[in-house]
Enzyme design. Structure first.
Site, PDB file in Angstrom:
ATOM      1  N   GLU A   1       9.901 132.940 -13.587  1.00  0.00           N
ATOM      2  CA  GLU A   1       8.806 132.879 -12.618  1.00  0.00           C
ATOM      3  C   GLU A   1       8.405 134.260 -12.115  1.00  0.00           C
ATOM      4  O   GLU A   1       7.257 134.498 -11.764  1.00  0.00           O
ATOM      5  CB  GLU A   1       9.194 131.983 -11.442  1.00  0.00           C
ATOM      6  CG  GLU A   1       9.296 130.518 -11.829  1.00  0.00           C
ATOM      7  CD  GLU A   1       9.682 129.642 -10.654  1.00  0.00           C
ATOM      8  OE1 GLU A   1       9.587 130.120  -9.503  1.00  0.00           O
ATOM      9  OE2 GLU A   1      10.071 128.493 -10.891  1.00  0.00           O
TER      10      GLU A   1
ATOM     11  N   ARG B   1      15.599 124.440 -11.098  1.00  0.00           N
ATOM     12  CA  ARG B   1      15.273 125.754 -11.624  1.00  0.00           C
ATOM     13  C   ARG B   1      14.809 125.589 -13.061  1.00  0.00           C
ATOM     14  O   ARG B   1      15.298 124.729 -13.795  1.00  0.00           O
ATOM     15  CB  ARG B   1      16.482 126.713 -11.569  1.00  0.00           C
ATOM     16  CG  ARG B   1      16.784 127.248 -10.170  1.00  0.00           C
ATOM     17  CD  ARG B   1      15.646 128.116  -9.643  1.00  0.00           C
ATOM     18  NE  ARG B   1      15.929 128.738  -8.349  1.00  0.00           N
ATOM     19  CZ  ARG B   1      15.598 128.214  -7.179  1.00  0.00           C
ATOM     20  NH1 ARG B   1      14.999 127.028  -7.125  1.00  0.00           N
ATOM     21  NH2 ARG B   1      15.859 128.867  -6.049  1.00  0.00           N
TER      22      ARG B   1
ATOM     23  N   HIS C   1       6.190 126.214  -7.883  1.00  0.00           N
ATOM     24  CA  HIS C   1       7.392 126.282  -7.055  1.00  0.00           C
ATOM     25  C   HIS C   1       7.064 126.065  -5.571  1.00  0.00           C
ATOM     26  O   HIS C   1       7.465 126.845  -4.701  1.00  0.00           O
ATOM     27  CB  HIS C   1       8.101 127.624  -7.240  1.00  0.00           C
ATOM     28  CG  HIS C   1       9.581 127.541  -6.980  1.00  0.00           C
ATOM     29  ND1 HIS C   1      10.503 128.309  -7.651  1.00  0.00           N
ATOM     30  CD2 HIS C   1      10.309 126.775  -6.114  1.00  0.00           C
ATOM     31  CE1 HIS C   1      11.720 128.033  -7.218  1.00  0.00           C
ATOM     32  NE2 HIS C   1      11.619 127.093  -6.281  1.00  0.00           N
TER      33      HIS C   1
END
Length: 322
Positions: free
Chosen positions: A263, A234, A288
């Site tokens: 994000e 993360r 991602h």
């Protein structure tokens, strides 16, 4: 009848769809936050991936909401505590270790990022597309005999360890609560010790209060000059200003990220990382996509659909028994 809203249906597995339709009425619509807020009141189940932040406001919009389904292990996009307080169950892949050991997408992407970073693959490809053919401009580094340091020796970290050993690397790991011991992998006594003895560092931890900004200025300074960092966990695990500063100063040779802070909120840290990456070749960012393979997404969607079926059947049985 159970009403199910799949708010991120693009490319959803047909077998999983069939399972969901057998449970009740399935509505699939690619919705942004506003769209979910408008539609959610009529649904019992909400299915999401990672595009939307399922916070208090959104949960409150689900007047009949009973279950949130997310085929992910990371759950920082869902306010789990508030959902629990409201009586909403969150079903995810977290803790499904036996099943997750069969999913290799994120580990493979971690390795792809590492190779792309050390061999300058994106820049070399772009140069060839522009008509250049200069091999000396993209001279890279071999992994053989490099020191690999793995933060988090769980499902992903252990697979990365196997990759590292296959590439002839010297592999170490740090994990305060290791799930396993691996042959030929040295366990570092502290995070600082791991960082100080690693040419390559990969990060595989959940985002918690303990792991937020786990890698900051002091930690990056411990890395040997010329080391590289790969993060597919993360974005908030690595402190953004510290990372950019270390890259600018040339202390670490490069970083590859599949995750960035904010994000979904497009925060300042996200903006600064993307701006830096546009003009510097020592920072590689992907959106991602580590877990986004056809195979892994199909298998996890089927798994989660079956998990939802089991949950709903147990809920009905409990209601009848009560």
């Amino acid at each position: 009848m159970i009403h199910i809203l799949n708010a991120e249906p693009k490319g959803y597995c047909e077998e999983a769809r069939t399972l969901l339709r057998q449970m009740g009425k399935l509505v699939e619509a690619p919705l942004d936050r506003e769209g979910i807020m408008q539609r959610l009141p009529e649904f019992d189940v909400l299915i999401v991936r990672l595009a939307n932040q399922v916070d208090r406001e959104l949960i409150n919009a689900g007047k009949h909401l009973k279950v949130i389904v997310s085929a992910t292990t990371g759950l920082d996009h869902i306010d789990i505590d508030y959902a629990k307080m409201k009586g909403v169950t969150v079903l995810s892949l977290r803790g499904e270790d036996e099943f997750l050991r069969t999913i290799h997408a994120t580990a493979e992407h971690t390795w792809a990022l590492l190779l792309a970073l050390l061999r300058h693959i994106p820049q070399a490809y772009s140069a060839v597309c522009r008509g250049s053919w200069d091999r000396d401009e993209f001279r890279g580094h071999e992994l053989d005999r490099m020191r690999l340091g793995i933060i988090g020796l769980g499902r992903l970290g252990s697979r990365i360890a196997h990759y590292g050993l296959a590439f002839g690397m010297r592999v170490s790991a740090y994990d305060p609560r290791p799930m396993m011991q691996l042959e030929d992998v040295t366990m570092a006594p502290t995070l600082d010790a791991l960082l100080a003895s690693s040419d390559v560092v990969t990060v595989h931890v959940h985002l918690t209060e303990e792991t937020k900004d786990l890698i900051g200025s002091e930690e990056l300074a411990l890395l040997p000059s010329g080391a590289v960092l790969v993060n597919t966990s993360r974005g908030e695990v690595v402190n953004t200003p510290a990372l950019i500063s270390s890259l600018q100063e040339g202390h670490i040779a490069g970083a590859a990220l599949d995750v960035v802070p904010g994000e979904r909120s497009r925060c300042a840290d996200r903006k600064s990382l993307l701006e830096y990456a546009r003009s510097h070749r020592n920072l590689l960012i992907t959106p991602h996509i580590a877990g986004a393979t056809f195979e892994s997404m199909a298998r996890t969607e089927i798994f989660m659909a079956k998990k939802l079926v089991t949950f709903l059947k147990e809920r009905v049985a409990k209601t009848h028994n009560d």
